[in-house]
Design an enzyme around this catalytic site. Structure first.
Site, PDB file in Angstrom:
ATOM      1  N   HIS A 762    -123.944   4.504  43.424  1.00 39.08           N
ATOM      2  CA  HIS A 762    -124.758   5.396  44.255  1.00 39.08           C
ATOM      3  C   HIS A 762    -125.749   6.148  43.377  1.00 39.08           C
ATOM      4  CE1 HIS A 762    -125.782   7.675  47.783  1.00 39.08           C
ATOM      5  NE2 HIS A 762    -125.313   8.819  47.331  1.00 39.08           N
ATOM      6  N   ASN A 787    -128.123  14.806  47.448  1.00 42.87           N
ATOM      7  CA  ASN A 787    -127.731  13.516  48.006  1.00 42.87           C
ATOM      8  C   ASN A 787    -128.725  13.119  49.093  1.00 42.87           C
ATOM      9  OD1 ASN A 787    -126.219  11.232  48.388  1.00 42.87           O
ATOM     10  ND2 ASN A 787    -124.374  12.271  49.099  1.00 42.87           N
TER      11      ASN A 787
END
Length: 997
Positions: A762, A787
């Site tokens: 990620h 994020n």
């Protein structure tokens, strides 16, 4: 008694022992000119006034007084200078005993300050273990660490984040070059066009250090020359026989030691800033050193002169923490009416002076000719009518949104029991879910599906009533310390409606690590080591001062990183600056698609643009996703890396704005669009640079990557690299392992202490950093990470993670960081001018005050309060939504699920340091003082951008009502241009004032 500071102690602090002494006065600090007292109007004298006290005072006030304080100032919105409360009180000196006691030195702030009589400046005195920070508003920042005798200066006169050391005889406030010094340690002036440091050692001058003012000159002038009679020279401290290394000699005549006192005189003479530093003992000693360390800095003539001097000091005693902020008006030509409104904002403890000042003008009856308007930005003034209409409109949200909000409110009520104290603090058990709650849960998820655009409920099965209840309960447990508005926000994450909630992140990652190898020719494990090389030590001895060998990169000067209040080497959080370009880049949601590599890459480039002076403009993620030259069919399931992002923009030479080609995950995989004539090219004049062959790095065209594993034995160097890049470029791209670590319930406000992995799946962004105290009472540091899972996840899309992680980890949580090496021209044309009010009042950050606490945190003296005491404090503060379940926290049995309270959960090792923090604020102008006091329930409260506890009630009996009105309606008003005005419109009885919240 531990929970509350004594009334006697508060009075000692407020009156500052210079007008009404509580236990007598120490004579420390009168060597070398002036008594170590507060003169020039800085006596916290008799400050009676309204029962509620200062408009700037904390609504909580002091214990034992009215709920809203007792340190008089004007009422909100009162701007008439004739009002004796709003304009301040004349200072009256009271004769008292001069006997000193040991307890006096322990329980009050010992850093004393006073205006100089004949110069525009300040004298500061105190013991050698006390630190403070001074601002010459609006240009100069001076950080004084007396324990290590370290004084640093920063300036906004030049766009640089580098500090200049007082100890160095060379350097510049504006110029960043190495300077060779003459062997005698004194540099000549290098010309008036640049700020130049001149180092001298000379006896202290009586005239320049006189601390008396027109209002109280006699108290300090009588002892203004006691140190200048000393004659012997003080030798430099020698290294002990057990020292492993020989410390280089200090380039100072005065070194602080335990038991000694310091005096710092700072003043401006013509275009020169002069600093004088002196250390002396508590008793007069004829053999004591009479030399003073003097540094002189030439300052360019500027349109905006110095207007105020602001000094912050900190003190911890018996678990109570004091912050004292004094604002001295030295050249303020701002109209009295405007200054009163602004100083009220300062005294309230509000960090955003501009927004508070703007609100104060908005709530007044409209006056187009109001002289105070010119102290706001032109953009705000031009939108005044629009802002007022924004809150006067009665347009409701669309029907679905309205019903969803109503449903969330109903669920929150039904999921909690009411205990014997009539508090909703206990979660119901699964078997206690009744039919009405079951129906509400299904209705809630049906409504959520209608408004959700992330694809969560389109691609995964919706759960039944029990699944939804368990998901919500798990979310509430992991966020037990959140307030009610935050919880309502988190209920908008569609993941809570899934049958198998852990499936939510399966397609929300998308990083594929590129296959790269280290170029061993350039591998040098020592280059970023913090230890000085023999060459550095040799050069230092010869007088060659490297401003910062590791931080000085060739492109540093091309970034606008002058926002030292919000981002510096100790902490960085530009998100708290609402006017900053980076804070206006809203969190995005990649949806049910493996495109984290695109969102992390584009955000990194967006922050680089911000640091180059461009407006906050989001790049089209969909354009990058669809202009891929490979197969498009499985684009949402493949993933990639930032290397491909760079390749795409180089191939096409074009990057449209998000508004030109908006992102929707269902459109990922379509053909690359044809560029429209009206589209904006955000890559115009941009160039991708060739690799730079940085040490310890993986280099490619346009980027540099650092793996944390390569720094396993020197993580400090890894941390330093990241901090430098964040300061300069606004962010870095970070690779992490999200699988089995991050879920829908992940807490973003707590600092997570996590291990990493040998691989990553990620991509996120590190956007800042800060400091905290963990559950063991250790000082630690964290990264602020952004994020791409939307604003309803984590802490509004962000989370915090410990920089170093647990000691047993084989891998750091941050697997790698990537920095783009691109050439974008500086944009100086569209840079907005800040509001003129910041020429008179410091633009402050909540992080600054939290860091002030952290720097002075003493592990040995920490006194953390119990959950029970915290709960009592919260009740006293009148905030009904602080924490669910505090009464019974910790009552559950080990190893068993507790249904009686919301317990903290997760891997966080952070504690919210339950110490009481009192912020005492003083505004000194024309020999008069106005005061306010703000009480924080813990150190996390210090760090908040807004607080409903700053609500003001015109009648003190309505204070709780005002706080409650603010809490209940904050979600409605939070996104408005002026939340305070919005709240005021909802106060139909006109009982409250909300500009300070």
């Amino acid at each position: 008694m531990k929970s509350y500071i004594s009334l006697f102690f508060i009075l000692c602090v407020i009156f500052n022992k210079n007008v009404i002494k509580c236990t007598g006065e120490s004579q420390t600090g009168n060597t070398g000119g002036g008594q170590a007292g507060n003169t020039g109007g800085d006596q916290a004298g008799s400050t009676g006034g309204s029962p509620q006290g200062s408009t700037g005072a904390s609504p909580q006030g002091s214990t034992g007084a009215s709920p809203q304080g007792s340190t008089g100032a004007s009422q909100p919105g009162s701007s008439e200078p004739s009002n004796p409360v709003s304009s301040g009180h004349s200072v009256s000196t009271v004769s008292v005993s001069q006997t000193s006691t040991s307890s006096e030195k322990q329980d009050t702030i010992q850093v004393k300050s006073a205006l100089l009589k004949d110069y525009m400046g300040l004298k500061v005195t105190g013991p050698c273990n006390e630190n403070f920070i001074m601002f010459l508003v609006p240009h100069i920042y001076i950080d004084v660490d007396t324990e290590d005798t370290n004084i640093e200066l920063r300036t906004t006169l030049k766009k640089t984040n580098n500090a200049i050391s007082f100890e160095s005889n060379s350097g510049s406030l504006e110029k960043k070059k190495y300077v060779k010094l003459p062997s005698n340690g004194t540099t000549g002036e290098q010309g008036s066009s640049t700020g130049t440091v001149r180092g001298d050692t000379e006896p202290i001058s009586d005239s320049s250090s006189s601390s008396s003012s027109s209002s109280s000159s006699s108290s300090s002038s009588s002892s203004s020359s006691s140190s200048s009679s000393s004659s012997s020279s003080e030798s430099l401290p020698a290294n002990g026989p057990d020292s492993p290394t020989v410390k280089p000699p200090r380039n100072l005549q005065n070194i602080c030691e335990t038991g000694k006192n310091f005096k710092l005189v700072v003043y401006i003479k013509e275009n020169t800033l002069i600093l004088k530093w002196k250390v002396y003992g508590e008793t007069k000693d004829t053999t004591e050193n009479n030399k003073v360390d003097v540094r002189k800095y030439l300052i360019n003539e500027k349109e905006t002169p110095f207007t105020n001097i602001l000094i912050h000091a900190y003190k911890e005693h018996n678990g109570t923490n004091l912050i004292e902020s004094k604002n001295y008006a030295i050249g303020s030509d701002i109209p009295e009416k405007c200054d009163t409104l602004a100083s009220n904002c300062f005294l309230s403890g509000n960090f955003n002076i501009e927004k508070c000042f703007q609100c104060a003008l908005l709530v007044e009856k409209e006056n187009k000719n109001d002289v105070c308007y010119k102290y706001l930005s032109e953009d705000i003034v031009s939108k005044f009518k629009e802002i007022k209409a924004e809150t006067e409109d009665d347009d409701e949200d669309d029907y679905t949104e309205y019903k969803l909000t109503e449903s969330i409110d109903n669920i929150l009520v039904k999921m909690f029991k009411t205990n014997e104290n009539n508090d909703k603090s206990e979660l119901i058990k699964l078997e206690e879910v009744d039919d009405s709650l079951k129906l509400e849960l299904m209705n809630y998820c049906s409504l959520l599906k209608d408004v959700d655009t992330t694809g969560t409920l389109d691609n995964y099965g919706m759960g039944n009533e029990m699944d939804i209840f368990n998901n919500l309960k798990r979310l509430l447990i992991y966020h037990s310390e959140e307030n009610i508005n935050t919880l309502k926000n988190k209920f908008r994450n569609a993941a809570v409606c899934l049958k198998n909630v852990d499936d939510w992140i399966v397609n929300k990652r998308g990083l594929v690590l590129p296959e790269l190898n280290y170029d061993l020719e350039y591998f040098n494990e020592h280059l970023y080591n913090d230890k000085n090389s023999p060459e550095d030590k040799d050069n230092k001895g010869k007088g060659v001062v490297h401003v910062d060998t590791t931080l000085e990169k060739e492109d540093t000067l091309s970034y606008d990183n002058s926002d030292n209040m919000f981002c510096n080497k100790e902490y960085c959080n530009r998100l708290k600056d609402e006017n900053n370009c980076i804070s206006n880049l809203q969190v995005e949601d990649q949806g049910n698609c493996d495109t984290s590599w695109i969102f992390a890459s584009k955000y990194h480039l967006e922050t680089i643009r911000c640091m180059k002076g461009y407006e906050p403009t989001k790049i089209s993620a969909l354009y990058v996703a669809n202009c891929y030259k490979g197969e498009h069919k499985d684009r949402c399931d493949e993933g990639s890396s930032p290397m491909e992002f760079l390749q795409i923009i180089e191939d096409y030479g074009f990057l449209p704005a998000e508004s030109n080609y908006p992102y929707n995950y269902v459109k990922v995989g379509e053909q690359c669009p044809k560029v429209e004539d009206h589209w904006m090219n955000l890559w115009d004049n941009g160039k991708i640079l060739h690799n730079k062959n940085e040490p310890n790095s993986l280099d490619g065209k346009g980027y540099t990557a650092y793996e944390s594993e390569r720094f396993h034995d020197n993580m400090d160097a890894f941390v330093k690299i990241i901090k430098t890049e964040v300061m300069n470029k606004g962010s870095v791209i970070a690779y992490i392992k999200a699988e089995n670590v991050m879920g829908y319930e992940f807490s973003g406000k707590k600092v997570q202490n996590l291990c990493g992995d040998d691989t990553a799946d990620h991509a996120v962004n590190i956007v800042g950093y800060g400091n905290y105290v963990n559950s063991e009472g250790e000082k630690k540091s964290y990264w602020i990470v952004r994020n791409s899972w939307g604003p309803y996840w984590g802490d509004e899309g962000y989370f915090k993670v410990d920089m170093y992680g647990p000691t047993h980890c084989h891998f750091n949580f941050i697997h790698s960081v990537v920095i783009f090496n691109v050439d974008l021209p500086m944009n100086n044309k569209t840079t907005k001018k800040e509001s003129k009010i910041y020429d008179y009042y410091l633009k402050a950050s909540p992080e600054f005050y939290h860091n002030l606490y952290f720097k002075n945190f003493n592990v040995g003296k920490k006194n953390l309060f119990s959950e029970k005491e915290d709960n009592e404090n919260n009740k006293k503060l009148g905030n009904n939504y602080i924490i669910f379940g505090q009464d019974t926290a910790g009552s559950g049995q080990s190893g068993k699920e507790s249904n009686t309270a919301l317990e903290s959960a997760g891997t966080s090792n952070e504690v919210s340091e339950r110490v009481h923090v009192y912020h005492i604020l003083k505004h000194i102008k024309d020999g008069k003082i106005r005061m306010g006091m703000r009480k924080y329930i813990d150190t996390q409260d210090v760090n908040k951008k807004h607080s409903c506890t700053r609500s003001y009630a015109f009648n003190p009996e309505n204070y709780e009502k005002c706080v409650n009105l603010c809490n209940v309606n904050w979600k409605t008003c939070e996104e408005k241009t002026s939340p305070g005005l919005c709240l005021s419109k909802l106060d139909t009885n006109n009982e409250c004032y909300f500009c300070y919240v």
